[in-house]
Each structure stands twice: as C-alpha cells, then as structure tokens.
Scaffold this motif. Structure first.
Motif, PDB file in Angstrom:
ATOM      1  N   GLU A 265       0.845  -1.198   0.000  1.00  0.00           N
ATOM      2  CA  GLU A 265       0.000   0.000   0.000  1.00  0.00           C
ATOM      3  C   GLU A 265       0.879   1.246   0.000  1.00  0.00           C
ATOM      4  O   GLU A 265       1.160   1.830   1.038  1.00  0.00           O
ATOM      5  N   THR A 267       0.226   4.145  -1.613  1.00  0.00           N
ATOM      6  CA  THR A 267      -0.641   5.311  -1.400  1.00  0.00           C
ATOM      7  C   THR A 267      -1.967   4.800  -0.861  1.00  0.00           C
ATOM      8  O   THR A 267      -2.231   3.595  -0.819  1.00  0.00           O
ATOM      9  N   GLN A 268      -2.832   5.708  -0.502  1.00  0.00           N
ATOM     10  CA  GLN A 268      -4.139   5.323   0.020  1.00  0.00           C
ATOM     11  C   GLN A 268      -5.160   5.090  -1.096  1.00  0.00           C
ATOM     12  O   GLN A 268      -6.298   4.713  -0.836  1.00  0.00           O
ATOM     13  N   TYR A 270      -6.983   3.362  -4.257  1.00  0.00           N
ATOM     14  CA  TYR A 270      -7.251   2.042  -4.824  1.00  0.00           C
ATOM     15  C   TYR A 270      -6.621   1.834  -6.202  1.00  0.00           C
ATOM     16  O   TYR A 270      -6.008   0.776  -6.445  1.00  0.00           O
ATOM     17  N   SER A 373     -10.509  13.687  -4.714  1.00  0.00           N
ATOM     18  CA  SER A 373     -10.186  12.492  -3.917  1.00  0.00           C
ATOM     19  C   SER A 373     -11.433  11.706  -3.502  1.00  0.00           C
ATOM     20  O   SER A 373     -11.371  10.486  -3.326  1.00  0.00           O
ATOM     21  N   LYS A 378     -10.592   4.228  -1.672  1.00  0.00           N
ATOM     22  CA  LYS A 378      -9.395   3.996  -0.873  1.00  0.00           C
ATOM     23  C   LYS A 378      -8.937   2.539  -1.034  1.00  0.00           C
ATOM     24  O   LYS A 378      -9.745   1.628  -1.186  1.00  0.00           O
ATOM     25  N   SER A 379      -7.646   2.350  -0.966  1.00  0.00           N
ATOM     26  CA  SER A 379      -7.075   1.011  -1.163  1.00  0.00           C
ATOM     27  C   SER A 379      -7.512   0.029  -0.081  1.00  0.00           C
ATOM     28  O   SER A 379      -7.547  -1.178  -0.317  1.00  0.00           O
ATOM     29  N   ALA A 380      -7.846   0.550   1.109  1.00  0.00           N
ATOM     30  CA  ALA A 380      -8.210  -0.325   2.227  1.00  0.00           C
ATOM     31  C   ALA A 380      -9.395  -1.226   1.885  1.00  0.00           C
ATOM     32  O   ALA A 380      -9.496  -2.353   2.386  1.00  0.00           O
TER      33      ALA A 380
END
Length: 412
Positions: A265, A267-268, A270, A373, A378-380
């Motif tokens: 990860e 960056t944050q 996706y 943004s 978000k990648s989470a």
C-alpha cells in the motif's frame, strides 16, 4: 636483585624491537595463544614480564585481565602496544583477545553477539513505529518476536539463505535496505509456505492480461479474483503490509522457479494497487529470465541500487497505457467535472472511474487531489479481501500463510 647495567641493556633491547613493523598474520593465531606467545617473546628478548610491562606502561592487573579474558573494558592503545611487542597484526591480536573473552564468559559473549546482530540487521525504530515490536531496548523481546514471526530456531538464521540483499557486507546498512531485506524475507517465507502448485505459463498470462481491466470496477473483490486467476497461471500475488521509510510499491520474486508478486500500500488510493500489479506483470512478461537469476526485484520511487536494474520506465508506461492511455485521458479531461460523464466513459473502457480521476490528478498541478479524492476509492477496501494482516496482530508467518491458502487460494 637485577644488575643496573643489565637492566639498561634489557630496556635498550626491548625499545629497539618494541615498535618495529608489525608482521602480517592471516587466519587464527597459534593454538598456544597470546599468553604463550608473550612468554616466548620475553625469552627471545631475554627480559622479565615485569620489565616488559613497565616499558609498555601496562599494569599487571590489566595484563592478566587481557590474557584471561576477564577485562571488562579494553584500551585499544594497550592492544596496539601488545601487538607491536609481539610483532603481530593488531587485528589478529584483537581477535585473539575476543576469543579469549568468549571462552571466559560464553553467555555474555553470546548476548553481545546477538545484540550486535540485531542492531546490524534491523531498523528497530521503524519496527517499533509499525507495531512489530514494543521496545527498541529490550533485546530479549526483540529476539523472541523475530524468531516467532519468521519461525527461526536462532536469531542468526535470519536472512541466512532466503535473501541475498543488494548491498555489500561491509559498513552499516542504510535503514531503507534493512527494511527492504525484512520485507523480502517476510514475503518469501510466506510465499514458500503458500507453495503454488500450478506451473507458470507465459502464453496463458499473455492471453489473460486483456481481461484484467474489467476487474478494476469491483473495488471489494476485483483484485481478489484476479489474484486467484493468476495463481492458477502459476503466479502468486500477495499483498504485504508496508514498512516505515521503505517506499516500495511492489516486487517480483522467483520462488521455486515461479513468479511471485507482492503489492504494498504505497498510497491510500485504490487505483495505485492496479498500477503496481500491471507494473510487476510487465516484469514477469519481459524480465522473467533476469529475475530468475537474481531472485527478486523491488519497485521503489527512488534511484536506490538493487541487485539489478530493470527498465522501470517501460514498466510504468505499460501499466499506464494498459489502464488509461494518455490519448484516452485527453478525451475526458474537458468533462472531468461531470461525474456522470466520467462514469460512463470509464465504463466504456472497462475501468473504474477512480482510475480516470487519479490519472488526471497525477498529470495536473495544484489542488486536484483535494478536489477529486472523494471520487477515488481507498485502497483499504480492496486490501481486506487480500488478507491484510496488520503488524499489531503479531501473527507468525506460518499462520498468515495458512490463512491466505484457505481464504484466497483454496477451491481453485
């Protein structure tokens, strides 16, 4: 009582020989040790131990502590004088003294060796920041934590066989290289335990790549499903938790002669995970022979040296063109503030609209990220399905690998 004239002759003889050139010594000293060598030197010079120590200005207590390995602190000037007197290389004398100290107190010697090994091989401040350890001063805790996580019988087994880092074994290693080795060691051990049993087929990979783009539209399960599909092609894709100060975006490994990709990860956002995946797949397609020989390649945002240098720009261009080529981005730029038009355009390209926004922000200066943004997932959200295991959970490699085998790679 010694004759005064004889004493002067002894002193003159000693001084004439004391500060002569050191003799180069390779390997271990004779089995007789320093004590016997010292006695032999006294006999050669025809002087007493007391006279020699007076000329050398070494106290008898200090000398005995050196010879018996019980001296707590060693004055390096004393080592230099002793080496000159014995006409030996200073490093050889110092090694002999260290060996003597180890024999005198093996437990302390082992503790000192562990302390030195830990400081040399781990960025303790970074490991504390991510929650891998609780203290940078409790060496027993650090040793136990590392051994439990990696499944090691001894702390000295860390990085013994799995990874051959890009730096030499000389001076202190930079923190980012310590963390890089930690990341690689961790990932390789996990992937070895997962043990992909499918054969790698480059032609099948080439046939599958055109269909990957559509999976980007599924934030929660897209990467999960692609990872499972690639596993059947002999490629193990594994998300690995990031480490402080290491700007790694991904890596490609050769494990059991098969490609393995880790995603980090970076960056944050996706879409960054998809960019990293396509970047590493380029290396699998076009740099596999090099990676097989060199074992691994880590992709970072810096110019740090690696085991080898691959064409990073070509890999970036491939990932960028695959997800959203510049000419396609240019077509939607005038309408970037029309969210519905961006969605429709992204759907026509089989990609998630977040990719359009992220690529636009990347090419635009100013406050574009702040403005758009909210349109970029978000990648989470994607990482959850990939089996993220925060460092604070303190799970060992064997448990992480077993979980991934069951949740991500089973029933294929």
């Amino acid at each position: 009582m010694e004759d005064a004239s004889n004493s002067h002759l002894e002193v003159d003889k000693l001084l004439a020989n004391l500060f002569g050139d050191e003799l180069p010594v390779s390997g271990a000293l004779p089995a007789s040790g320093l004590s016997e060598l010292f006695k032999g030197r006294l006999k050669e010079l025809g002087i007493s131990e007391r006279t020699a120590l007076e000329i050398l200005n070494i106290q008898s207590r200090t000398f005995k502590g050196l010879m018996h390995g019980t001296l707590q602190k060693v004055d390096f000037s004393v080592v230099a004088l002793l080496a000159s007197f014995l006409q030996l290389d200073r490093s050889a004398v110092f090694r002999a003294l260290m060996e003597q100290a180890e024999k005198a107190d093996p437990k302390q010697a082992e503790a000192d060796a562990k302390r030195g090994f830990i400081v040399q091989n781990f960025d303790l401040v970074s490991l504390l920041k991510i929650g891998f350890i609780d203290s940078i001063s409790d060496l027993d805790h650090i040793e136990a934590r590392v051994k439990d996580y990696f499944g090691l019988a001894s702390i000295f087994d860390y990085n013994k066989e799995e990874v051959k880092p890009a730096y030499s074994s000389g001076s202190r290693k930079p923190k980012n290289q310590l963390n890089r080795t930690f990341l690689i060691e961790s990932a390789v051990k996990r992937i070895k335990r997962i043990n992909n049993y499918y054969d790698f087929d480059r032609e099948e990979l080439k046939a599958f790549i055109p269909s990957i783009r559509k999976y980007t539209q599924d934030v929660e399960k897209g990467l999960y499903n692609v990872s499972r599909a690639l596993f059947k092609l002999g490629i193990t894709v594994h998300y690995h938790e990031r480490l402080d100060s290491l700007n790694a975006r991904g890596a490609t490994f050769a494990v059991n002669d098969k490609p393995c990709i880790i995603l980090v990860e970076h960056t944050q956002f996706y879409p960054s995970l998809w960019f990293a995946l396509m970047h590493e797949l380029y290396h699998v397609l076009y740099d596999w022979d090099t990676i097989r020989v060199n074992k691994y390649h880590v992709t970072t945002d810096s110019e740090e040296s690696d085991l080898f240098r691959l064409n990073e720009q070509a890999a970036n261009d491939f990932a960028g063109r695959y997800l959203l080529a510049n000419d396609k981005l240019d077509r939607i730029k005038p309408f970037i503030n029309d969210s519905q038009m961006v969605k429709d355009y992204a759907r026509s390209l089989d990609i998630h609209p977040g990719i359009v926004y992220l690529f636009y922000c990347y090419q635009t200066t100013g406050s574009a990220y702040g403005k758009y943004s909210d349109f970029i997932p978000k990648s989470a959200e994607a990482i959850k399905a990939l089996g993220s295991n925060p460092w604070q959970k303190r799970k060992p490699v064997r448990e992480i690998a077993q979980y991934l085998k069951q949740q991500l790679y089973s029933n294929l």
